[in-house]
Scaffold this active site. Structure first.
Site, PDB file in Angstrom:
ATOM      1  N   SER A  26     -17.964  -3.562   6.010  1.00  0.00           N
ATOM      2  CA  SER A  26     -19.427  -3.262   5.411  1.00  0.00           C
ATOM      3  C   SER A  26     -20.097  -2.666   6.422  1.00  0.00           C
ATOM      4  O   SER A  26     -20.707  -3.392   7.334  1.00  0.00           O
ATOM      5  CB  SER A  26     -19.917  -4.267   4.686  1.00  0.00           C
ATOM      6  OG  SER A  26     -21.306  -4.227   4.548  1.00  0.00           O
ATOM      7  N   HIS A  71     -16.931   0.049   3.205  1.00  0.00           N
ATOM      8  CA  HIS A  71     -17.867  -0.669   2.141  1.00  0.00           C
ATOM      9  C   HIS A  71     -19.277  -0.426   2.295  1.00  0.00           C
ATOM     10  O   HIS A  71     -19.710  -0.413   3.430  1.00  0.00           O
ATOM     11  CB  HIS A  71     -17.606  -1.862   1.939  1.00  0.00           C
ATOM     12  CG  HIS A  71     -18.119  -2.804   0.950  1.00  0.00           C
ATOM     13  ND1 HIS A  71     -17.701  -2.805  -0.318  1.00  0.00           N
ATOM     14  CD2 HIS A  71     -19.405  -3.553   0.979  1.00  0.00           C
ATOM     15  CE1 HIS A  71     -18.466  -3.737  -1.114  1.00  0.00           C
ATOM     16  NE2 HIS A  71     -19.634  -4.019  -0.391  1.00  0.00           N
ATOM     17  N   ASP A 101     -23.042  -0.921   0.956  1.00  0.00           N
ATOM     18  CA  ASP A 101     -23.923  -1.549   0.333  1.00  0.00           C
ATOM     19  C   ASP A 101     -25.319  -0.891  -0.049  1.00  0.00           C
ATOM     20  O   ASP A 101     -26.217  -0.817   1.078  1.00  0.00           O
ATOM     21  CB  ASP A 101     -24.326  -2.952   0.962  1.00  0.00           C
ATOM     22  CG  ASP A 101     -23.202  -3.972   0.912  1.00  0.00           C
ATOM     23  OD1 ASP A 101     -22.533  -4.157  -0.014  1.00  0.00           O
ATOM     24  OD2 ASP A 101     -22.811  -4.577   2.038  1.00  0.00           O
ATOM     25  N   MET A 131     -28.767  -1.291  -1.774  1.00  0.00           N
ATOM     26  CA  MET A 131     -29.697  -2.333  -2.134  1.00  0.00           C
ATOM     27  C   MET A 131     -31.070  -1.709  -2.619  1.00  0.00           C
ATOM     28  O   MET A 131     -31.473  -0.919  -1.926  1.00  0.00           O
ATOM     29  CB  MET A 131     -30.085  -3.577  -1.226  1.00  0.00           C
ATOM     30  CG  MET A 131     -28.687  -4.277  -0.781  1.00  0.00           C
ATOM     31  SD  MET A 131     -29.116  -5.434   0.457  1.00  0.00           S
ATOM     32  CE  MET A 131     -27.388  -6.037   0.835  1.00  0.00           C
ATOM     33  N   HIS A 138     -21.165  -0.098  -3.308  1.00  0.00           N
ATOM     34  CA  HIS A 138     -21.244  -1.493  -3.982  1.00  0.00           C
ATOM     35  C   HIS A 138     -22.981  -1.264  -4.315  1.00  0.00           C
ATOM     36  O   HIS A 138     -23.680  -1.270  -3.537  1.00  0.00           O
ATOM     37  CB  HIS A 138     -21.142  -2.567  -3.061  1.00  0.00           C
ATOM     38  CG  HIS A 138     -21.617  -3.983  -3.691  1.00  0.00           C
ATOM     39  ND1 HIS A 138     -21.499  -5.006  -2.927  1.00  0.00           N
ATOM     40  CD2 HIS A 138     -21.801  -4.278  -4.874  1.00  0.00           C
ATOM     41  CE1 HIS A 138     -21.935  -6.071  -3.740  1.00  0.00           C
ATOM     42  NE2 HIS A 138     -22.183  -5.676  -5.037  1.00  0.00           N
ATOM     43  N   MET A 163     -26.054  -2.632  -5.692  1.00  0.00           N
ATOM     44  CA  MET A 163     -26.582  -4.107  -5.789  1.00  0.00           C
ATOM     45  C   MET A 163     -28.281  -3.498  -6.306  1.00  0.00           C
ATOM     46  O   MET A 163     -29.122  -3.540  -5.462  1.00  0.00           O
ATOM     47  CB  MET A 163     -26.667  -4.848  -4.568  1.00  0.00           C
ATOM     48  CG  MET A 163     -25.601  -5.635  -4.370  1.00  0.00           C
ATOM     49  SD  MET A 163     -25.466  -6.267  -2.814  1.00  0.00           S
ATOM     50  CE  MET A 163     -24.659  -4.736  -1.924  1.00  0.00           C
ATOM     51  N   MET A 175     -18.698 -11.913  -5.593  1.00  0.00           N
ATOM     52  CA  MET A 175     -19.528 -12.119  -4.194  1.00  0.00           C
ATOM     53  C   MET A 175     -19.382 -13.819  -3.743  1.00  0.00           C
ATOM     54  O   MET A 175     -19.602 -14.689  -4.640  1.00  0.00           O
ATOM     55  CB  MET A 175     -20.919 -11.966  -4.971  1.00  0.00           C
ATOM     56  CG  MET A 175     -21.422 -10.458  -5.206  1.00  0.00           C
ATOM     57  SD  MET A 175     -20.969  -9.361  -3.754  1.00  0.00           S
ATOM     58  CE  MET A 175     -22.036 -10.006  -2.503  1.00  0.00           C
ATOM     59  N   GLY A 208     -27.619  -9.544  -1.009  1.00  0.00           N
ATOM     60  CA  GLY A 208     -28.632  -9.280  -0.131  1.00  0.00           C
ATOM     61  C   GLY A 208     -28.755  -8.868   1.100  1.00  0.00           C
ATOM     62  O   GLY A 208     -29.529  -8.188   1.911  1.00  0.00           O
ATOM     63  N   GLY A 260     -26.655  -9.443   4.949  1.00  0.00           N
ATOM     64  CA  GLY A 260     -25.066  -9.828   5.945  1.00  0.00           C
ATOM     65  C   GLY A 260     -25.518 -11.083   6.490  1.00  0.00           C
ATOM     66  O   GLY A 260     -26.466 -11.625   6.553  1.00  0.00           O
ATOM     67  N   GLY A 261     -24.490 -11.546   7.101  1.00  0.00           N
ATOM     68  CA  GLY A 261     -24.494 -12.923   7.948  1.00  0.00           C
ATOM     69  C   GLY A 261     -24.898 -14.039   7.327  1.00  0.00           C
ATOM     70  O   GLY A 261     -25.028 -14.958   7.926  1.00  0.00           O
ATOM     71  N   ASP A 309     -16.718 -10.531  -1.190  1.00  0.00           N
ATOM     72  CA  ASP A 309     -17.676  -9.757  -0.457  1.00  0.00           C
ATOM     73  C   ASP A 309     -18.513 -10.873  -0.060  1.00  0.00           C
ATOM     74  O   ASP A 309     -19.249 -11.432  -0.686  1.00  0.00           O
ATOM     75  CB  ASP A 309     -18.253  -8.888  -1.148  1.00  0.00           C
ATOM     76  CG  ASP A 309     -19.462  -7.984  -0.245  1.00  0.00           C
ATOM     77  OD1 ASP A 309     -19.352  -8.135   0.949  1.00  0.00           O
ATOM     78  OD2 ASP A 309     -19.935  -7.161  -1.023  1.00  0.00           O
ATOM     79  N   GLY A 310     -18.679 -11.275   1.257  1.00  0.00           N
ATOM     80  CA  GLY A 310     -19.865 -11.956   2.050  1.00  0.00           C
ATOM     81  C   GLY A 310     -19.417 -13.061   2.846  1.00  0.00           C
ATOM     82  O   GLY A 310     -18.368 -14.183   2.174  1.00  0.00           O
ATOM     83  N   GLY A 360     -18.794  -7.623   7.242  1.00  0.00           N
ATOM     84  CA  GLY A 360     -19.745  -7.219   7.961  1.00  0.00           C
ATOM     85  C   GLY A 360     -19.670  -7.599   9.280  1.00  0.00           C
ATOM     86  O   GLY A 360     -19.165  -7.169  10.144  1.00  0.00           O
ATOM     87  N   THR A 361     -20.433  -8.808   9.347  1.00  0.00           N
ATOM     88  CA  THR A 361     -20.495  -9.538  10.690  1.00  0.00           C
ATOM     89  C   THR A 361     -19.418  -9.541  11.599  1.00  0.00           C
ATOM     90  O   THR A 361     -19.284  -9.272  12.676  1.00  0.00           O
ATOM     91  CB  THR A 361     -21.205 -10.961  10.595  1.00  0.00           C
ATOM     92  OG1 THR A 361     -22.294 -10.680   9.664  1.00  0.00           O
ATOM     93  CG2 THR A 361     -21.604 -11.439  11.838  1.00  0.00           C
TER      94      THR A 361
HETATM   95  C1  DX5 Z   1     -24.069  -8.954   0.673  1.00  0.00           C
HETATM   96  C2  DX5 Z   1     -23.125  -7.449   1.029  1.00  0.00           C
HETATM   97  C3  DX5 Z   1     -22.028  -7.787   2.106  1.00  0.00           C
HETATM   98  C4  DX5 Z   1     -22.339  -7.862   3.431  1.00  0.00           C
HETATM   99  C5  DX5 Z   1     -21.310  -8.900   3.929  1.00  0.00           C
HETATM  100  O1  DX5 Z   1     -25.075  -8.851   0.159  1.00  0.00           O
HETATM  101  O2  DX5 Z   1     -22.837  -7.212  -0.265  1.00  0.00           O
HETATM  102  O3  DX5 Z   1     -21.323  -6.545   1.968  1.00  0.00           O
HETATM  103  O4  DX5 Z   1     -22.617  -6.886   4.050  1.00  0.00           O
HETATM  104  O5  DX5 Z   1     -21.668  -9.007   5.249  1.00  0.00           O
HETATM  105  P1  DX5 Z   1     -21.133 -10.295   6.001  1.00  0.00           P
HETATM  106  O6  DX5 Z   1     -19.667 -10.141   6.344  1.00  0.00           O
HETATM  107  O7  DX5 Z   1     -21.999 -10.195   7.182  1.00  0.00           O
HETATM  108  O8  DX5 Z   1     -21.439 -11.564   5.089  1.00  0.00           O
HETATM  109 ZN    ZN Z   2     -21.173  -5.460  -0.631  1.00  0.00          ZN
END
Ligand code: DX5
Ligand code: ZN
Length: 215
Positions: free
Chosen positions: A7, A32, A34, A36, A65, A67, A136, A141, A143-144, A173-174, A195-196
């Site tokens: 992500s 991926h 995101d 938002m 994705h 959101m 999810m 909303g 990452g991390g 995801d997440g 992501g992280t």
């Molecule tokens: C959360 C996002 C994820 C996010 C995942 O709202 O949809 O795609 O980037 O990041 P990590 O892996 O850091 O939780």
């Molecule tokens: Zn996502």
């Protein structure tokens, strides 16, 4: 066997091109992205312009994705700029069946995402048509965040439900990292978003480590 979809929310935005080349070198197939809107989730990220630049830059599959509220108003735009997969939230679609048809009519693959509190049963009458169900494993909303363990049951439930009857892939995801990714794949996940765990530290090493666990 599953694939890793990094992500870019956690990428180094000022060096995004360099980060994407590293992902390609690590053998990644899907990116991926995101989107938002500050309404459906309390954060703002990118719009179609970023997807367009990324599309021109790489051949990786783009997994967008959404959101956002009213995602139906943006399907054409994200298809025009080259999204391969478009995932909308069940909670954001009053006419989910129509939105899925719209995505597929444009030639993209259609995904539906479920927030942590939303059960798979809400998708009973569209499962025939979706290419991806996105679980999810954090409240969307940011990452991390910390992985919500109970979501393993949701993944397993979706895996049981599809049996031989449906062809959808299960994406999660997440909060996914080296430690919890194995149990997700064992429960039936096909696409792992991280992501992280990908962008913190050495990107190529991180991809290889996760890749070795999920293969
Ligand atoms: C959360 C996002 C994820 C996010 C995942 O709202 O949809 O795609 O980037 O990041 P990590 O892996 O850091 O939780
Ligand atoms: Zn996502």
């Amino acid at each position: 066997m599953a694939i890793l979809a990094p992500s870019i929310l956690s990428a180094d935005f000022l060096n995004l091109g360099d980060n994407i080349r590293k992902l390609e070198n690590a053998g990644i197939e899907m990116l991926h992205i995101d989107i938002m809107d500050g309404h459906f989730v309390p954060n703002l990220t990118f719009g179609p312009a970023l997807v367009e630049y990324v599309r021109r830059f790489t051949r990786l599959k783009l997994d967008v994705h959404l959101m956002m509220t009213n995602p139906q108003d943006y399907i054409d735009e994200f298809c025009d700029v080259g999204a391969d997969y478009i995932t909308v939230h069940q909670e954001a679609c009053m006419h989910l069946d129509r939105v899925i048809s719209l995505i597929k009519k444009r030639g993209a693959k259609a995904g539906v995402a479920l927030n942590p509190a939303t059960p798979p049963s809400t998708l009973q009458y569209v499962l025939d048509d979706v290419d991806i169900v996105l679980v999810m494993s954090v409240n969307p909303g940011f990452g991390g965040q910390k992985f919500i363990e109970r979501m393993l049951f949701k993944v397993a439930e979706l895996d049981r439900l599809r049996g031989d009857k449906y062809g959808y892939q299960i994406e999660v995801d997440g909060g996914i990292n080296n430690k919890n990714v194995k149990s997700l794949v064992e429960s039936g996940a096909d696409i792992i978003v991280a992501g992280t765990a990908v962008f913190r530290g050495d990107i190529i090493e991180n991809c290889k480590k996760i890749g070795a666990i999920i293969k």
